[in-house]
Motif scaffolding. Structure first.
Motif, PDB file in Angstrom:
ATOM      1  N   HIS A  60      -2.889  -9.924  -0.406  1.00 41.85           N
ATOM      2  CA  HIS A  60      -3.021  -8.467  -0.411  1.00 41.85           C
ATOM      3  C   HIS A  60      -3.985  -8.065   0.702  1.00 41.85           C
ATOM      4  O   HIS A  60      -3.701  -7.154   1.475  1.00 41.85           O
TER       5      HIS A  60
ATOM      6  N   ASP B 129      -0.414  -3.035  -4.235  1.00 36.49           N
ATOM      7  CA  ASP B 129      -0.600  -1.595  -4.251  1.00 36.49           C
ATOM      8  C   ASP B 129       0.715  -0.848  -4.030  1.00 36.49           C
ATOM      9  O   ASP B 129       0.775   0.144  -3.299  1.00 36.49           O
TER      10      ASP B 129
ATOM     11  N   ASP C  96       0.804  -1.230   0.000  1.00 35.85           N
ATOM     12  CA  ASP C  96       0.000   0.000   0.000  1.00 35.85           C
ATOM     13  C   ASP C  96       0.836   1.279   0.000  1.00 35.85           C
ATOM     14  O   ASP C  96       0.570   2.207   0.752  1.00 35.85           O
TER      15      ASP C  96
ATOM     16  N   ASN D 232      -5.087  -4.579  -5.525  1.00 34.48           N
ATOM     17  CA  ASN D 232      -6.219  -4.179  -6.367  1.00 34.48           C
ATOM     18  C   ASN D 232      -5.868  -3.004  -7.269  1.00 34.48           C
ATOM     19  O   ASN D 232      -6.555  -2.750  -8.247  1.00 34.48           O
TER      20      ASN D 232
ATOM     21  N   HIS E  27      -3.774  -3.824   2.505  1.00 34.05           N
ATOM     22  CA  HIS E  27      -4.990  -3.349   1.854  1.00 34.05           C
ATOM     23  C   HIS E  27      -5.868  -2.433   2.707  1.00 34.05           C
ATOM     24  O   HIS E  27      -6.344  -1.419   2.227  1.00 34.05           O
TER      25      HIS E  27
HETATM   26 MN    MN Z   1      -5.418  -2.407  -1.766  1.00 36.23          MN
END
Ligand code: MN
Length: 244
Positions: free
Chosen positions: A116, A42, A9, A81, A197
């Motif tokens: 994730h 991410d 992230d 994502n 995440h």
């Molecule tokens: Mn994420």
């Protein structure tokens, strides 16, 4: 023996140059000392496709990852994502090994599960539907068949919609579902789970049928960076840059 490091992230993008510089310093500091660096998704604010590797910002980050792997640190990348379109081209350019989730392996003798983390947010039904659609090969092929510029425009539009949706979603929906975590831990009976995440950095300890289980949630890199370092002694979270 040197440690294995975990980050997620970071949401790197050209409009947040300070975090990008901190990450480059991290790669040249703790990254070089480590035996392995695991990026659990991410890393990028978004990834439009591996044909965007020559974009200067992407090229700088990916080049720094490549330097790290050439130095001898193992690099493992589990897609998030935001960067689920990172593929073999990204892996070749960075020297990273792409991991599929859940990734099961042994970390200093401990069976460990890496994700994730977005699949654990099962209360967010609209997101899970969206995820299923965009992770299909058909969607991926159709999306990547479009010109890069058009893809970037579509991603920008999606990001705006997602930001608006987040404004009205209760915070609890965007966290992991306790049942989803318990099911996962029960299914694998692994003593260690590491994911990101949710941007809710934490260390949770639980007991699944008498077996202790640790769940480390990695922090984001918005205000400042952080990472998890694991070795034979266990895992500990650290801020980056280090606290003064
Ligand atoms: Mn994420």
């Amino acid at each position: 023996m040197s440690a294995a490091l975990f980050v997620s992230d970071l949401h790197l993008c050209p409009t947040r140059p300070k975090i990008a510089r901190q990450f480059l310093a991290f790669l040249n500091g703790p990254g070089r000392e480590a035996q392995a660096l695991y990026i659990l998704g991410d890393l990028f604010e978004y990834w439009a496709g591996d044909d965007d590797l020559s974009e200067p910002f992407n090229a700088e980050i990916v080049g720094a990852l490549k330097n790290l792997t050439e130095h001898g640190t193992g690099l493992f990348f589990l897609r998030g994502n935001r960067d689920f379109l990172a593929g073999e081209g990204f892996a070749r350019a960075s020297g990273a090994v792409l991991l599929e989730e859940p990734h099961l392996f042994t970390l200093f003798g401990k069976p460990t599960l890496l994700m994730h983390g977005d699949t654990l947010c099962s209360d967010d039904l609209s997101y899970q539907e969206f995820r299923e659609e965009v992770r299909s090969q058909a969607w991926r092929d159709a999306f990547l068949a479009q010109p890069l510029g058009l893809r970037k425009k579509q991603i920008e539009a999606l990001r705006k919609r997602s930001e608006q949706a987040k404004q009205v979603k209760p915070a609890s929906i965007m966290d992991v579902n306790a049942g989803a975590v318990a099911n996962l831990l029960q299914r694998y009976r692994f003593p260690l789970l590491i994911h990101g995440h949710t941007h809710r950095q934490a260390h949770h300890e639980s007991n699944i049928d008498g077996q202790p289980c640790e769940r480390w949630v990695l922090g984001d890199w918005f205000e400042r960076g952080s990472y998890l370092a694991c070795d034979e002694e266990g895992c500990r979270a650290a801020p980056w840059p280090p606290a003064a």
